[in-house]
Design an enzyme around this catalytic site. Structure first.
Site, PDB file in Angstrom:
ATOM      1  N   TYR A 148      71.719  56.688  56.042  1.00 24.65           N
ATOM      2  CA  TYR A 148      70.369  56.110  56.174  1.00 24.65           C
ATOM      3  C   TYR A 148      70.284  54.644  55.723  1.00 24.65           C
ATOM      4  CZ  TYR A 148      65.219  56.091  56.065  1.00 24.65           C
ATOM      5  OH  TYR A 148      63.887  55.792  56.266  1.00 24.65           O
ATOM      6  N   LYS A 152      69.370  51.389  58.239  1.00 27.19           N
ATOM      7  CA  LYS A 152      68.175  50.554  58.095  1.00 27.19           C
ATOM      8  C   LYS A 152      68.526  49.101  57.800  1.00 27.19           C
ATOM      9  CE  LYS A 152      64.949  53.639  58.848  1.00 27.19           C
ATOM     10  NZ  LYS A 152      64.010  53.517  59.968  1.00 27.19           N
TER      11      LYS A 152
END
Ligand SMILES: NC(=O)c1ccc[n+]([C@@H]2O[C@H](COP(=O)([O-])OP(=O)(O)OC[C@H]3O[C@@H](n4cnc5c(N)ncnc54)[C@H](O)[C@@H]3O)[C@@H](O)[C@H]2O)c1
Length: 255
Positions: A148, A152
């Protein structure tokens, strides 16, 4: 002609809030989501919105959603918000390659697929705005977040490159990095009262974020008030990502 906004992940909590704020700001809105039923259900709550099934990892699906937006609203979107996202949290040593790749595909590669497809259409008109939803987890990674944070921060860097390449074509591309939002992906996490209260205390503004906090930032970046802001990642976290020294243990005053 009315402006129109194309919001991915529009069946989700933050995406739907962005759709609502966009309607209030005078846009017609297409909410697209892999979960088409949820996108349609969210759209029925909003006057001037359409919900549609669309997989942001699939080029053909994205092209046909943009075609549908053009047919219904006319031309290229004025605003595209890349809000679709998933989290598969696990310690890195335990994360499967399939999960790592899937998170990159949905959170990062989709930004390229949707951004490129939209930008080609926007560039013909010579104007348009793209806002990518990143995360403070991409700014300062939390342990056990798997792919994650990398997905991002990759999306944040892609935002900068898009701004640099597409600025001369009349486009602006920015990102909004949410902090601890009491909705969507984080809802199960904050259902635990102990976690919730500890997190609230860790935020300088002393509350969790709301989907509307993120939506307001998106609409600001899309507005004329932000006409000179390009390639920026706007952190919307009540100061949480700046609180490191406030959270560290300190000696008692005077000792
Ligand atoms: N909730 C938080 O605390 C928080 C914090 C930081 C960043 N974010 C980001 O905000 C965005 C929205 O998250 P949310 O909290 O509203 O979660 P959510 O789960 O409510 O919304 C995400 C939506 O994305 C959709 N989606 C997943 N894969 C897709 C695909 N391949 N194609 C199209 N749609 C797909 C899901 O169906 C879902 O409706 C995400 O990008 C997330 O990473 C959320």
């Amino acid at each position: 002609m009315m402006k129109h906004a194309f919001v991915t992940g529009g069946g989700g909590d933050i995406g739907a809030a962005i759709g609502a704020r966009a309607i209030a700001a005078g846009y017609q809105v297409l909410l697209v989501d892999q979960d088409g039923a949820r996108a349609k259900q969210q759209a029925t709550q909003l006057k001037g919105a359409i919900g549609l099934a669309c997989d942001v990892t699939d080029e053909a699906s994205v092209e046909s959603a943009l075609d549908l937006a053009a047919t219904n609203f006319g031309g290229a979107p004025d605003l595209v918000v890349n809000c679709a996202g998933i989290a598969r949290f696990a310690p890195l040593m335990d994360q499967s390659l399939a999960d790592f790749r899937r998170v990159l595909d949905v959170n990062l590669v989709s930004g390229f697929i949707v951004g490129r497809a939209a930008a080609r259409r926007m560039a013909q008109r010579g104007s348009g705005c793209i806002v990518n939803i990143t995360s403070i987890n991409g700014v300062t990674p939390a342990p056990n977040s798997g792919a994650y944070p990398a997905s991002k921060s990759g999306l944040a860097k892609l935002t900068e490159l898009m701004a640099v390449e597409w600025g001369p074509l009349g486009l602006r591309v920015n990102a909004v990095a949410p902090g601890f939002i009491d909705a969507g992906l984080s809802a199960p996490f904050f259902a635990n009262e102990t976690v919730r209260s500890l997190r609230e205390k860790a935020v300088p503004t002393r509350r969790l974020g709301r989907s509307e906090d993120i939506a307001d930032a998106v609409i600001f970046l899309a507005s004329d008030a932000a006409s000179y802001i390009n390639g920026h990642e706007l952190i919307v976290d009540g100061g949480a990502s700046r609180a490191l020294l406030a959270l560290l243990p300190r000696e008692a005053p005077g000792s």
